[in-house]
Enzyme design. Structure first.
Site, PDB file in Angstrom:
ATOM      1  N   SER A 143     100.694  -5.801 -23.550  1.00 50.07           N
ATOM      2  CA  SER A 143     100.525  -4.544 -22.794  1.00 50.07           C
ATOM      3  C   SER A 143     100.302  -3.404 -23.785  1.00 50.07           C
ATOM      4  CB  SER A 143     101.813  -4.305 -21.996  1.00 50.07           C
ATOM      5  OG  SER A 143     101.885  -2.971 -21.530  1.00 50.07           O
ATOM      6  N   TYR A 156     110.599  -3.353 -19.358  1.00 52.27           N
ATOM      7  CA  TYR A 156     109.189  -3.753 -19.516  1.00 52.27           C
ATOM      8  C   TYR A 156     108.738  -3.493 -20.952  1.00 52.27           C
ATOM      9  CZ  TYR A 156     104.231  -4.347 -18.358  1.00 52.27           C
ATOM     10  OH  TYR A 156     102.926  -4.789 -18.308  1.00 52.27           O
TER      11      TYR A 156
HETATM   12  P1  NAP Z   1     100.132  -8.655 -10.529  1.00 48.88           P
HETATM   13  O1  NAP Z   1      98.855  -8.611  -9.764  1.00 48.88           O
HETATM   14  O2  NAP Z   1     101.368  -8.070  -9.962  1.00 48.88           O
HETATM   15  O3  NAP Z   1     100.402 -10.165 -10.978  1.00 48.88           O
HETATM   16  C1  NAP Z   1     101.615 -10.565 -11.586  1.00 48.88           C
HETATM   17  C2  NAP Z   1     101.653 -12.074 -11.554  1.00 48.88           C
HETATM   18  O4  NAP Z   1     102.909 -12.537 -12.120  1.00 48.88           O
HETATM   19  C3  NAP Z   1     101.607 -12.605 -10.125  1.00 48.88           C
HETATM   20  O5  NAP Z   1     100.910 -13.811 -10.080  1.00 48.88           O
HETATM   21  C4  NAP Z   1     103.085 -12.818  -9.820  1.00 48.88           C
HETATM   22  O6  NAP Z   1     103.335 -13.732  -8.793  1.00 48.88           O
HETATM   23  C5  NAP Z   1     103.535 -13.383 -11.169  1.00 48.88           C
HETATM   24  N1  NAP Z   1     104.991 -13.355 -11.252  1.00 48.88           N
HETATM   25  C6  NAP Z   1     105.803 -12.289 -11.278  1.00 48.88           C
HETATM   26  N2  NAP Z   1     107.106 -12.694 -11.285  1.00 48.88           N
HETATM   27  C7  NAP Z   1     107.090 -14.060 -11.278  1.00 48.88           C
HETATM   28  C8  NAP Z   1     108.085 -15.062 -11.274  1.00 48.88           C
HETATM   29  N3  NAP Z   1     109.385 -14.776 -11.250  1.00 48.88           N
HETATM   30  N4  NAP Z   1     107.708 -16.369 -11.261  1.00 48.88           N
HETATM   31  C9  NAP Z   1     106.386 -16.700 -11.246  1.00 48.88           C
HETATM   32  N5  NAP Z   1     105.393 -15.790 -11.240  1.00 48.88           N
HETATM   33  C10 NAP Z   1     105.740 -14.491 -11.257  1.00 48.88           C
HETATM   34  O7  NAP Z   1      99.948  -7.919 -11.923  1.00 48.88           O
HETATM   35  P2  NAP Z   1      98.854  -7.997 -13.065  1.00 48.88           P
HETATM   36  O8  NAP Z   1      98.509  -6.614 -13.362  1.00 48.88           O
HETATM   37  O9  NAP Z   1      97.790  -8.982 -12.786  1.00 48.88           O
HETATM   38  O10 NAP Z   1      99.788  -8.523 -14.262  1.00 48.88           O
HETATM   39  C11 NAP Z   1      99.565  -9.729 -14.963  1.00 48.88           C
HETATM   40  C12 NAP Z   1     100.111  -9.588 -16.372  1.00 48.88           C
HETATM   41  O11 NAP Z   1      99.409  -8.543 -17.029  1.00 48.88           O
HETATM   42  C13 NAP Z   1     101.581  -9.186 -16.426  1.00 48.88           C
HETATM   43  O12 NAP Z   1     102.212  -9.836 -17.513  1.00 48.88           O
HETATM   44  C14 NAP Z   1     101.517  -7.687 -16.667  1.00 48.88           C
HETATM   45  O13 NAP Z   1     102.674  -7.198 -17.300  1.00 48.88           O
HETATM   46  C15 NAP Z   1     100.318  -7.619 -17.585  1.00 48.88           C
HETATM   47  N6  NAP Z   1      99.683  -6.309 -17.683  1.00 48.88           N
HETATM   48  C16 NAP Z   1      99.082  -5.708 -16.605  1.00 48.88           C
HETATM   49  C17 NAP Z   1      98.462  -4.470 -16.776  1.00 48.88           C
HETATM   50  C18 NAP Z   1      97.736  -3.761 -15.663  1.00 48.88           C
HETATM   51  O14 NAP Z   1      97.284  -2.623 -15.875  1.00 48.88           O
HETATM   52  N7  NAP Z   1      97.568  -4.319 -14.500  1.00 48.88           N
HETATM   53  C19 NAP Z   1      98.466  -3.861 -18.028  1.00 48.88           C
HETATM   54  C20 NAP Z   1      99.100  -4.496 -19.080  1.00 48.88           C
HETATM   55  C21 NAP Z   1      99.695  -5.721 -18.909  1.00 48.88           C
HETATM   56  P3  NAP Z   1     103.528 -13.193  -7.265  1.00 48.88           P
HETATM   57  O15 NAP Z   1     102.160 -12.840  -6.764  1.00 48.88           O
HETATM   58  O16 NAP Z   1     104.143 -14.361  -6.579  1.00 48.88           O
HETATM   59  O17 NAP Z   1     104.427 -12.006  -7.358  1.00 48.88           O
END
Ligand code: NAP
Length: 251
Positions: A143, A156
């Site tokens: 991140s 986080y």
């Molecule tokens: P998202 O759409 O909320 O997806 C998060 C994913 O993680 C979902 O598939 C969720 O499953 C899964 N997850 C969360 N808790 C879990 C658990 N206990 N067991 C199994 N799966 C779990 O968010 P995203 O933005 O795509 O995030 C994906 C990754 O990118 C994360 O590590 C996040 O920190 C990182 N990230 C995102 C951004 C951004 O701007 N979006 C920026 C930097 C880093 P469910 O659907 O079942 O909840």
């Protein structure tokens, strides 16, 4: 382009039902890989889209808030699609509160998914790669808060700073075993996770105004970096945290 070809490879992607994990899983499949989609919500849409590309996609249900199940996850992946060549630790969660009020529960929830399960799943996959003398690729999703402090997201920030550190540690220990461990640090990407920020007009315009590219990223923007780090094109790349952020960190 042969160095980027993932034909015949098995990639395990956590949290592949939506957002960044879905974008990366589809990107790896477009490059030829079969996918094991691991998560607590079945990745049916991802599966359909990958199968439409002519690749296989197996769903494995698992809640990564507890790392006790990692052996079973990898067993199931191996039974269905053979040994895991590529691991993408994408699943992640976030809790927001002032540091003065941050609870132990919100600390543990985030650290368990974002850091503890990431480490023990990587360890489990790497042990098998080493035992079978197979090369491998591990890609952790970091991140901007692997580099910056952020605000109101203590666990986080701790977890994602930890992801950057662990990426380097694992790279140091496993590079001679032909396992490349690297991370991708996404900038602001339009997913469920950031829906509230996108909807907040003031925050949205502040964010977009600070991104040199002048727009939010989309999950598809991550797939080129993921394919590179999953392929033999990156065989001499170890322990890097690659920002895919529209220039955010350069600002
Ligand atoms: P998202 O759409 O909320 O997806 C998060 C994913 O993680 C979902 O598939 C969720 O499953 C899964 N997850 C969360 N808790 C879990 C658990 N206990 N067991 C199994 N799966 C779990 O968010 P995203 O933005 O795509 O995030 C994906 C990754 O990118 C994360 O590590 C996040 O920190 C990182 N990230 C995102 C951004 C951004 O701007 N979006 C920026 C930097 C880093 P469910 O659907 O079942 O909840």
């Amino acid at each position: 382009m042969k160095a980027f070809d993932l034909s015949g490879k098995t990639a395990l992607v956590t949290g592949a039902n939506t957002g960044i994990g879905q974008g990366i899983a589809i990107g790896l499949a477009e490059a030829g890989a079969n996918i094991v989609a691991v998560g607590r919500t079945p990745a049916n849409d991802t599966q359909q889209r990958i199968e439409a590309l002519g690749r296989r996609c197996v769903l494995v249900e698992a809640d990564l808030s507890n790392c006790a199940g990692v052996e079973k996850i990898v067993d199931k992946a191996e039974t269905e699609l053979g040994a895991v060549d590529i691991l993408v630790n994408n699943a992640g969660t976030i809790k927001r509160n002032d540091a003065l009020d941050f609870t132990e529960e919100d600390w543990d929830t985030v650290m368990d998914v974002n850091l503890k399960s990431l480490f023990f799943l990587s360890q489990c996959v790497a042990k098998r790669m080493v035992a079978q003398s197979r090369p491998g690729k591990i890609i952790n999703i970091a991140s901007m808060l692997s580099f910056q402090g952020g605000i109101r997201v203590a666990s986080y920030t701790a977890s994602k700073s930890g992801v950057a550190g662990l990426t380097k540690l694992m790279a140091n220990e496993w590079a001679t075993k032909n396992i490349c461990v690297n991370a991708i640090a996404p900038g602001y990407i339009a997913t469920n996770n950031t829906a509230a920020l996108q909807a907040d007009e003031k925050r949205n315009s502040e964010i977009v105004g600070r991104i040199p590219a002048g727009r939010w990223g989309s999950p598809d923007d991550l797939s080129g970096a993921a394919v590179f780090l999953a392929s033999t094109a990156s065989d001499y790349v170890h322990g890097t945290v690659l920002a895919v952020d529209g220039g955010w960190l350069a600002r």
